[in-house]
Design an enzyme around this catalytic site. Structure first.
Site, PDB file in Angstrom:
ATOM      1  CG  HIS A 276      -2.053   0.848   1.306  1.00 33.39           C
ATOM      2  ND1 HIS A 276      -2.426   1.673   0.280  1.00 33.39           N
ATOM      3  CD2 HIS A 276      -2.920   1.136   2.326  1.00 33.39           C
ATOM      4  CE1 HIS A 276      -3.467   2.418   0.652  1.00 33.39           C
ATOM      5  NE2 HIS A 276      -3.779   2.110   1.899  1.00 33.39           N
ATOM      6  CG  HIS A 315      -4.502   0.390  -8.082  1.00 32.78           C
ATOM      7  ND1 HIS A 315      -5.827   0.351  -7.755  1.00 32.78           N
ATOM      8  CD2 HIS A 315      -3.909   1.240  -7.217  1.00 32.78           C
ATOM      9  CE1 HIS A 315      -6.020   1.155  -6.730  1.00 32.78           C
ATOM     10  NE2 HIS A 315      -4.888   1.705  -6.376  1.00 32.78           N
ATOM     11  CG  ASP A 371       2.853   4.290  -4.055  1.00 31.08           C
ATOM     12  OD1 ASP A 371       2.851   5.392  -3.505  1.00 31.08           O
ATOM     13  OD2 ASP A 371       2.078   3.371  -3.740  1.00 31.08           O
TER      14      ASP A 371
HETATM   15  N1  CMC Z   1       4.649  -6.996 -10.300  1.00 31.10           N
HETATM   16  C1  CMC Z   1       4.518  -8.216 -10.876  1.00 31.10           C
HETATM   17  N2  CMC Z   1       3.362  -8.891 -10.959  1.00 31.10           N
HETATM   18  C2  CMC Z   1       2.291  -8.299 -10.422  1.00 31.10           C
HETATM   19  C3  CMC Z   1       2.336  -7.036  -9.809  1.00 31.10           C
HETATM   20  C4  CMC Z   1       3.578  -6.378  -9.767  1.00 31.10           C
HETATM   21  N3  CMC Z   1       3.691  -5.165  -9.194  1.00 31.10           N
HETATM   22  N4  CMC Z   1       1.098  -6.696  -9.357  1.00 31.10           N
HETATM   23  C5  CMC Z   1       0.306  -7.722  -9.685  1.00 31.10           C
HETATM   24  N5  CMC Z   1       1.020  -8.695 -10.341  1.00 31.10           N
HETATM   25  C6  CMC Z   1       0.495  -9.943 -10.891  1.00 31.10           C
HETATM   26  C7  CMC Z   1       0.169 -10.926  -9.781  1.00 31.10           C
HETATM   27  O1  CMC Z   1       1.271 -11.754  -9.493  1.00 31.10           O
HETATM   28  C8  CMC Z   1      -0.976 -11.686 -10.410  1.00 31.10           C
HETATM   29  O2  CMC Z   1      -0.438 -12.568 -11.357  1.00 31.10           O
HETATM   30  P1  CMC Z   1      -1.124 -14.020 -11.588  1.00 31.10           P
HETATM   31  O3  CMC Z   1      -2.475 -13.728 -12.149  1.00 31.10           O
HETATM   32  O4  CMC Z   1      -0.224 -14.730 -12.541  1.00 31.10           O
HETATM   33  O5  CMC Z   1      -1.189 -14.673 -10.248  1.00 31.10           O
HETATM   34  C9  CMC Z   1      -1.730 -10.627 -11.216  1.00 31.10           C
HETATM   35  O6  CMC Z   1      -0.737  -9.630 -11.533  1.00 31.10           O
HETATM   36  C10 CMC Z   1      -2.879  -9.972 -10.446  1.00 31.10           C
HETATM   37  O7  CMC Z   1      -2.334  -9.399  -9.254  1.00 31.10           O
HETATM   38  P2  CMC Z   1      -3.008  -9.486  -7.831  1.00 31.10           P
HETATM   39  O8  CMC Z   1      -1.927  -9.582  -6.812  1.00 31.10           O
HETATM   40  O9  CMC Z   1      -4.084 -10.508  -7.820  1.00 31.10           O
HETATM   41  O10 CMC Z   1      -3.695  -8.053  -7.766  1.00 31.10           O
HETATM   42  P3  CMC Z   1      -4.232  -7.365  -6.478  1.00 31.10           P
HETATM   43  O11 CMC Z   1      -5.341  -6.517  -6.916  1.00 31.10           O
HETATM   44  O12 CMC Z   1      -4.515  -8.344  -5.399  1.00 31.10           O
HETATM   45  O13 CMC Z   1      -2.978  -6.490  -5.979  1.00 31.10           O
HETATM   46  C11 CMC Z   1      -1.458  -4.729  -5.725  1.00 31.10           C
HETATM   47  C12 CMC Z   1      -2.856  -5.148  -6.231  1.00 31.10           C
HETATM   48  C13 CMC Z   1      -1.330  -3.215  -5.807  1.00 31.10           C
HETATM   49  C14 CMC Z   1      -1.303  -5.145  -4.251  1.00 31.10           C
HETATM   50  C15 CMC Z   1      -0.386  -5.420  -6.596  1.00 31.10           C
HETATM   51  O14 CMC Z   1      -0.516  -4.998  -7.921  1.00 31.10           O
HETATM   52  C16 CMC Z   1       1.026  -5.158  -6.080  1.00 31.10           C
HETATM   53  O15 CMC Z   1       1.492  -5.878  -5.198  1.00 31.10           O
HETATM   54  N6  CMC Z   1       1.733  -4.119  -6.626  1.00 31.10           N
HETATM   55  C17 CMC Z   1       3.037  -3.738  -6.130  1.00 31.10           C
HETATM   56  C18 CMC Z   1       2.887  -2.904  -4.879  1.00 31.10           C
HETATM   57  C19 CMC Z   1       2.408  -1.512  -5.184  1.00 31.10           C
HETATM   58  O16 CMC Z   1       2.899  -0.853  -6.086  1.00 31.10           O
HETATM   59  N7  CMC Z   1       1.457  -1.037  -4.373  1.00 31.10           N
HETATM   60  C20 CMC Z   1       0.934   0.328  -4.480  1.00 31.10           C
HETATM   61  C21 CMC Z   1      -0.500   0.344  -4.889  1.00 31.10           C
HETATM   62  S1  CMC Z   1      -1.033   1.987  -5.401  1.00 31.10           S
HETATM   63  C22 CMC Z   1      -0.957   2.967  -3.975  1.00 31.10           C
HETATM   64  C23 CMC Z   1      -2.006   2.621  -2.999  1.00 31.10           C
HETATM   65  O17 CMC Z   1      -3.138   3.082  -3.148  1.00 31.10           O
HETATM   66  O18 CMC Z   1      -1.689   1.913  -2.061  1.00 31.10           O
END
Ligand code: CMC
Length: 437
Positions: A276, A315, A371
């Site tokens: 986050h 996201h 971010d």
């Molecule tokens: N790098 C590589 N792969 C990713 C990433 C990433 N940053 N984000 C998602 N994926 C992949 C994930 O592994 C999954 O792949 P698969 O379908 O093969 O299992 C797919 O994309 C869907 O991801 P998810 O984890 O199910 O998506 P989510 O909605 O649960 O997570 C997130 C959203 C923001 C937590 C995630 O994208 C992430 O961990 N990003 C990196 C951390 C980050 O930048 N966070 C800041 C968010 S914006 C500021 C805020 O409001 O907090």
């Protein structure tokens, strides 16, 4: 082809057939949602508990109705109270936007003067807080210090427990928005071993924050107007983001009717995590780890192999470019014009270029989020990486309070208490110690 039923046969309901026993149920539909409590009538036996919905991480569950922030993730749209983030970033200020978020309308000139006056006159913190800041180790993470000190504010303002008194809520709102920058700046100064700098009421919200962070021997600190404005825009972009992890923490903890300082401490803790608000810090650490543009392809390969995350990408809601990231990228260049080009920008641009062309990221709709570029700006402005999530928490405070207040005044809300699917043991007998293997 019109997929809607003719008006005479249309009913705003969902017909559910339980194929386990052939029974049919009609479930009300409102605003394209159903109420999971209506599922409870779906049972095999009269004695059954009834059906629940199972939605870990709330991926498809609206936990509230809200009038504050609108996001349309597929189109990359973000609006506060109906105003687009692009227009607010260009024409508004953080304090005006905070007023808008909290009150629902833009302030008149006198309302804005009054609001700014009250926030400015609540920036001082009790001297005792300095004493327990002094108790932290020199390298304590400033988010840890912020979480603790904002929680501690509740002990100084017992009137904050009067959460249903609008006057009390107003006062705590001034205090929280006013004091968060002071707590953050004091935490930073503590980590440097520098004396605390008291607020300067003649400066703007962001100008004063820069003063408390960076003033040294000068009698009067004068913030660079471009940097002050850049920070103000970044604060505006971070003011709210509907039901994210920290707003949800604020609402859930606040639903127990605890005071808003304790709930804000919980929200700040939620924000601290690397998935986050802690992501901006992790992006910078990642760029440093990558080290050079030539190393980007190898790093992306590791991301695709599931060894790493590309921090600052992806996201839950945006499946398109985060509209805040576009504005942030633009601000980065304005800051670099003054502070010099941050060499890490080339690594960031290469990550973005490769990711936006690569099938792994394209098919998963992973775009840069807010971010991705903020850390580069904060680093160029002279902030250490540990301060990055703090720079997210300060402006998000207005959003948290707005979400908290909306929750408190919503007749449909009560204490948050999800259900679970129990998958553990059935009843079993206690095994005495000498008979356990
Ligand atoms: N790098 C590589 N792969 C990713 C990433 C990433 N940053 N984000 C998602 N994926 C992949 C994930 O592994 C999954 O792949 P698969 O379908 O093969 O299992 C797919 O994309 C869907 O991801 P998810 O984890 O199910 O998506 P989510 O909605 O649960 O997570 C997130 C959203 C923001 C937590 C995630 O994208 C992430 O961990 N990003 C990196 C951390 C980050 O930048 N966070 C800041 C968010 S914006 C500021 C805020 O409001 O907090």
């Amino acid at each position: 082809m019109n997929s809607e039923a003719p008006a005479e046969t249309r009913r705003d309901t969902l017909t559910v057939i339980d194929n386990r026993n052939g029974k049919q149920y009609e479930i009300a539909v409102k605003d394209d949602t159903i109420r999971p409590l209506d599922l409870r009538k779906i049972k095999i036996h009269d004695s059954d508990f009834g059906m629940m919905s199972y939605d870990p991480a709330f991926s498809n569950t609206a936990s509230c109705s809200s009038k504050i922030t609108f996001i349309e993730g597929d189109k990359g749209i973000l609006r506060y109270r109906g105003y687009s983030i692009e227009e607010l970033a260009e024409k508004s200020t953080y304090l005006e936007t905070a007023y808008l978020i909290l009150h629902g309308e833009l302030p008149t000139a006198s309302q804005l003067t009054d609001w700014s006056y009250h926030i400015t006159h609540h920036t001082f913190i009790h001297e005792s807080i300095k004493k327990f800041l002094d108790g932290f180790h020199y390298d304590a993470h400033p988010m840890g210090m912020l979480i603790s000190t904002v929680a501690a504010l509740s002990t100084f303002y017992p009137d904050a427990k009067d959460i249903f008194d609008p006057e009390s809520r107003r006062k705590q709102t001034y205090r929280l928005i006013g004091k968060m920058p002071t707590l953050a700046a004091f935490a930073y100064r503590h980590s440097l071993g520098m004396p605390f700098v008291y607020p300067d009421n003649e400066l703007s919200y962001c100008g004063n924050f820069l003063n408390m962070l960076f003033r040294t021997t000068e009698l009067k600190y004068r913030p660079n107007p471009t940097l002050e404005r850049a920070l103000d825009i970044l604060f505006t972009l971070h003011a709210d983001h509907e039901q994210n992890c920290s707003s949800t923490a604020m609402r859930v903890v606040g639903s127990s009717h605890v005071d808003p300082y304790s709930a804000t401490a919980a929200a700040t803790a939620a924000l601290y995590g690397p998935l986050h608000g802690g992501a901006n810090e992790q992006v910078l650490r990642m760029l440093l780890e990558i080290g050079s543009v030539n190393n980007v392809p190898a790093y992306v390969k590791r991301v695709k192999a599931g060894e790493k995350l590309l921090m600052g990408f992806g996201h839950r809601v945006y499946k398109n470019y985060d509209p805040r990231a576009k504005i942030v990228k633009h601000i980065a260049y304005e800051v670099f014009d003054i502070m010099g080009r941050n060499p890490l920008i080339d690594i960031a641009l290469e990550c973005e270029r490769i990711a936006l062309e690569d099938d792994y990221f394209v098919t998963r709709k992973l775009y840069p989020n807010v971010d991705f570029y903020t850390g580069l700006i904060y680093q160029s402005m002279g902030f250490p990486v540990t301060m990055f999530p703090v720079l997210f928490a300060i402006p998000r405070t207005s959003g948290w309070i707005a979400q908290w207040q909306e929750m408190l005044l919503d007749a449909e809300q009560k204490i948050s208490r999800p259900r679970q699917l129990y998958t553990g043991f059935d009843l079993r007998s206690y095994v005495p110690l000498d008979r356990r293997s």
